[in-house]
Design a protein around this motif. Structure first.
Motif, PDB file in Angstrom:
ATOM      1  N   ILE A  41     -46.042  -3.653 -28.911  1.00 51.52           N
ATOM      2  CA  ILE A  41     -44.574  -4.075 -28.602  1.00 51.52           C
ATOM      3  C   ILE A  41     -44.619  -4.999 -27.180  1.00 51.52           C
ATOM      4  CG2 ILE A  41     -42.332  -3.573 -27.930  1.00 51.52           C
ATOM      5  CD1 ILE A  41     -42.512  -1.213 -29.997  1.00 51.52           C
ATOM      6  N   LEU A  42     -45.517  -4.380 -26.192  1.00 53.88           N
ATOM      7  CA  LEU A  42     -45.583  -4.934 -24.891  1.00 53.88           C
ATOM      8  C   LEU A  42     -46.044  -6.214 -25.064  1.00 53.88           C
ATOM      9  CD1 LEU A  42     -46.013  -1.779 -22.534  1.00 53.88           C
ATOM     10  CD2 LEU A  42     -44.042  -3.052 -22.860  1.00 53.88           C
ATOM     11  N   ALA A  43     -47.176  -6.169 -26.011  1.00 53.39           N
ATOM     12  CA  ALA A  43     -48.075  -7.431 -26.145  1.00 53.39           C
ATOM     13  C   ALA A  43     -47.424  -8.450 -26.916  1.00 53.39           C
ATOM     14  CB  ALA A  43     -49.521  -7.248 -26.573  1.00 53.39           C
ATOM     15  N   ALA A  44     -46.211  -8.235 -27.459  1.00 56.86           N
ATOM     16  CA  ALA A  44     -45.335  -9.041 -28.462  1.00 56.86           C
ATOM     17  C   ALA A  44     -46.205  -9.302 -29.777  1.00 56.86           C
ATOM     18  CB  ALA A  44     -45.221 -10.560 -27.845  1.00 56.86           C
ATOM     19  N   LYS A  91     -57.598  -2.912 -26.085  1.00 58.40           N
ATOM     20  CA  LYS A  91     -57.764  -3.167 -24.732  1.00 58.40           C
ATOM     21  C   LYS A  91     -58.651  -4.311 -24.320  1.00 58.40           C
ATOM     22  CE  LYS A  91     -59.216   1.154 -23.719  1.00 58.40           C
ATOM     23  NZ  LYS A  91     -59.722   2.135 -22.834  1.00 58.40           N
ATOM     24  N   LYS A  92     -59.685  -4.670 -25.404  1.00 58.35           N
ATOM     25  CA  LYS A  92     -60.464  -5.671 -25.263  1.00 58.35           C
ATOM     26  C   LYS A  92     -59.805  -7.026 -25.488  1.00 58.35           C
ATOM     27  CE  LYS A  92     -65.043  -7.218 -27.236  1.00 58.35           C
ATOM     28  NZ  LYS A  92     -66.268  -7.002 -28.076  1.00 58.35           N
ATOM     29  N   LYS A  93     -58.898  -6.996 -26.603  1.00 60.82           N
ATOM     30  CA  LYS A  93     -58.352  -8.272 -27.046  1.00 60.82           C
ATOM     31  C   LYS A  93     -57.272  -8.490 -26.160  1.00 60.82           C
ATOM     32  CE  LYS A  93     -55.218  -9.798 -30.908  1.00 60.82           C
ATOM     33  NZ  LYS A  93     -54.710  -9.762 -32.103  1.00 60.82           N
ATOM     34  N   ILE A  94     -56.486  -7.571 -25.418  1.00 60.80           N
ATOM     35  CA  ILE A  94     -55.035  -8.046 -24.750  1.00 60.80           C
ATOM     36  C   ILE A  94     -55.717  -7.490 -23.163  1.00 60.80           C
ATOM     37  CG2 ILE A  94     -52.880  -7.657 -24.179  1.00 60.80           C
ATOM     38  CD1 ILE A  94     -52.985  -6.947 -27.103  1.00 60.80           C
ATOM     39  N   PRO A  95     -56.295  -8.126 -22.309  1.00 64.95           N
ATOM     40  CA  PRO A  95     -56.439  -7.560 -21.009  1.00 64.95           C
ATOM     41  C   PRO A  95     -55.132  -7.187 -20.134  1.00 64.95           C
ATOM     42  CG  PRO A  95     -57.811  -9.663 -21.462  1.00 64.95           C
ATOM     43  CD  PRO A  95     -56.960  -9.633 -22.514  1.00 64.95           C
ATOM     44  N   ILE A 137     -53.524  -4.847 -20.993  1.00 67.26           N
ATOM     45  CA  ILE A 137     -52.389  -3.848 -21.493  1.00 67.26           C
ATOM     46  C   ILE A 137     -52.462  -2.498 -21.483  1.00 67.26           C
ATOM     47  CG2 ILE A 137     -54.017  -3.672 -23.801  1.00 67.26           C
ATOM     48  CD1 ILE A 137     -50.004  -4.469 -23.734  1.00 67.26           C
ATOM     49  N   GLU A 138     -53.767  -2.034 -20.864  1.00 65.51           N
ATOM     50  CA  GLU A 138     -53.525  -0.705 -20.790  1.00 65.51           C
ATOM     51  C   GLU A 138     -52.789  -0.160 -19.524  1.00 65.51           C
ATOM     52  OE1 GLU A 138     -57.071   3.259 -20.044  1.00 65.51           O
ATOM     53  OE2 GLU A 138     -57.582   1.112 -19.636  1.00 65.51           O
ATOM     54  N   LYS A 139     -52.891  -0.852 -18.329  1.00 62.95           N
ATOM     55  CA  LYS A 139     -51.974  -0.769 -17.367  1.00 62.95           C
ATOM     56  C   LYS A 139     -50.651  -0.897 -17.656  1.00 62.95           C
ATOM     57  CE  LYS A 139     -51.794  -2.491 -12.644  1.00 62.95           C
ATOM     58  NZ  LYS A 139     -50.014  -2.814 -12.317  1.00 62.95           N
ATOM     59  N   ARG A 140     -50.007  -1.916 -18.310  1.00 60.48           N
ATOM     60  CA  ARG A 140     -48.625  -1.900 -18.741  1.00 60.48           C
ATOM     61  C   ARG A 140     -48.163  -0.990 -19.475  1.00 60.48           C
ATOM     62  NH1 ARG A 140     -47.796  -7.590 -21.563  1.00 60.48           N
ATOM     63  NH2 ARG A 140     -49.747  -7.888 -21.822  1.00 60.48           N
ATOM     64  N   THR A 141     -48.983  -0.641 -20.418  1.00 62.31           N
ATOM     65  CA  THR A 141     -48.737   0.776 -21.310  1.00 62.31           C
ATOM     66  C   THR A 141     -48.408   1.831 -20.668  1.00 62.31           C
ATOM     67  OG1 THR A 141     -49.935  -0.426 -23.157  1.00 62.31           O
ATOM     68  CG2 THR A 141     -49.180   1.959 -23.351  1.00 62.31           C
ATOM     69  N   LEU A 142     -49.350   2.069 -19.555  1.00 64.56           N
ATOM     70  CA  LEU A 142     -49.473   3.396 -18.867  1.00 64.56           C
ATOM     71  C   LEU A 142     -48.367   3.402 -18.020  1.00 64.56           C
ATOM     72  CD1 LEU A 142     -52.048   4.953 -16.830  1.00 64.56           C
ATOM     73  CD2 LEU A 142     -49.999   4.549 -15.894  1.00 64.56           C
ATOM     74  N   GLU A 143     -47.932   2.166 -17.346  1.00 60.37           N
ATOM     75  CA  GLU A 143     -46.793   2.106 -16.392  1.00 60.37           C
ATOM     76  C   GLU A 143     -45.450   2.297 -17.275  1.00 60.37           C
ATOM     77  OE1 GLU A 143     -47.184  -1.620 -14.596  1.00 60.37           O
ATOM     78  OE2 GLU A 143     -48.555  -0.902 -13.034  1.00 60.37           O
ATOM     79  N   TYR A 144     -45.357   1.692 -18.418  1.00 58.54           N
ATOM     80  CA  TYR A 144     -44.167   1.983 -19.285  1.00 58.54           C
ATOM     81  C   TYR A 144     -44.036   3.340 -19.612  1.00 58.54           C
ATOM     82  CZ  TYR A 144     -40.943   2.416 -23.022  1.00 58.54           C
ATOM     83  OH  TYR A 144     -40.011   3.013 -23.770  1.00 58.54           O
ATOM     84  N   LEU A 145     -44.999   3.976 -20.186  1.00 56.11           N
ATOM     85  CA  LEU A 145     -44.848   5.289 -20.624  1.00 56.11           C
ATOM     86  C   LEU A 145     -44.319   6.336 -19.377  1.00 56.11           C
ATOM     87  CD1 LEU A 145     -47.837   5.410 -23.301  1.00 56.11           C
ATOM     88  CD2 LEU A 145     -45.367   5.551 -23.927  1.00 56.11           C
TER      89      LEU A 145
END
Length: 238
Positions: free
Chosen positions: A177-180, A206-210, A212-220
């Motif tokens: 969702i965060l990566a649309a 994570k490889k496909k969307i640089p 995204i791990e940081k954004r997902t962690l921050e959201y959760l």
């Protein structure tokens, strides 16, 4: 009137009587009750308790790897130490749509759990990228425009209520969702695939969307803190 006609009329009355009896004795579940039953049957996180003492267990249940759990716990602590949780509490109190915010964070809507409902208020679209809101920059929490067209409920149903639900379903679905990339997940394309010829892989996400791990962690982390605040004494869920 012929005997056949009398029998036909009598049959209609008998059938009507039987139907009336069945309608008065049958319990018919409402749509909400059915939705709640389905969610409680399929979503293993349905009764998750959002408290500070449960953060570690909850982050693990979302599918975070050990190093990500450690980073999430550290970020949550820094939010507390720097006053951002107090800022979050203030923003929630003055929300432009308090009822809708409460619905998103309190779990009243069985079709969308708080970890997904919070996306509508805690993620903004900035320069074409969906990011957790910056508490120091926003003046209020409101339903973000991107969430009005995003198939968030469909993603929740597909990832979380599936018969073959993966252990990291929450992590993967929120990232999509965060990566649309909602349609990628709904269509079962890599790296959200769940068939013999597809691959479900957080490593590949994570490889496909640089980033995204940081954004997902921050959201959760932000979502967890928001639901904690919402459920505290005198919070919006009380």
């Amino acid at each position: 009137m012929s005997l056949r006609t009398w029998l036909s009329v009598a049959g209609v009355f008998v059938a009507g009587g039987v139907c009336a009896y069945l309608l008065t004795t049958e319990e018919i579940a409402t749509g909400d009750e059915v939705a709640e039953f389905v969610a409680r049957k399929a979503d293993p996180l349905i009764d998750m308790a959002f408290t500070s003492s449960n953060r570690k267990a909850n982050f693990e249940a979302f599918g975070m790897e050990p190093d990500m759990v450690t980073a999430a716990l550290d970020l949550a602590r820094r939010y507390e130490d720097t006053g951002k949780v107090d800022r979050l509490r203030l923003l929630m109190t003055g929300a432009a749509e308090p009822t809708e915010l409460a619905d998103a964070l309190c779990g009243a809507d069985q079709s969308l759990r708080p970890r997904y409902g919070a996306l509508r208020f805690l993620v903004a679209e900035v320069q074409g990228e969906r990011r957790p809101v910056d508490l120091d920059r926003v003046s209020s929490l409101q339903r973000e425009d991107w969430s009005k067209t995003s198939p968030i409920v469909a993603v929740y149903n597909d990832a979380e209520l599936a018969q073959d639900r993966k252990a990291d379903a929450t992590l993967m679905a929120i990232a999509a969702i965060l990566a649309a990339q909602e349609q990628e997940l709904l269509n079962g394309y890599k790296p959200w695939g769940r068939g013999l010829a597809a691959t479900w892989s957080w490593k590949q996400v994570k490889k496909k969307i640089p980033g995204i791990e940081k954004r997902t962690l921050e959201y959760l982390v932000l979502m967890h803190l928001a639901v904690e605040v919402a459920n505290e004494e005198a919070g919006i869920c009380e």
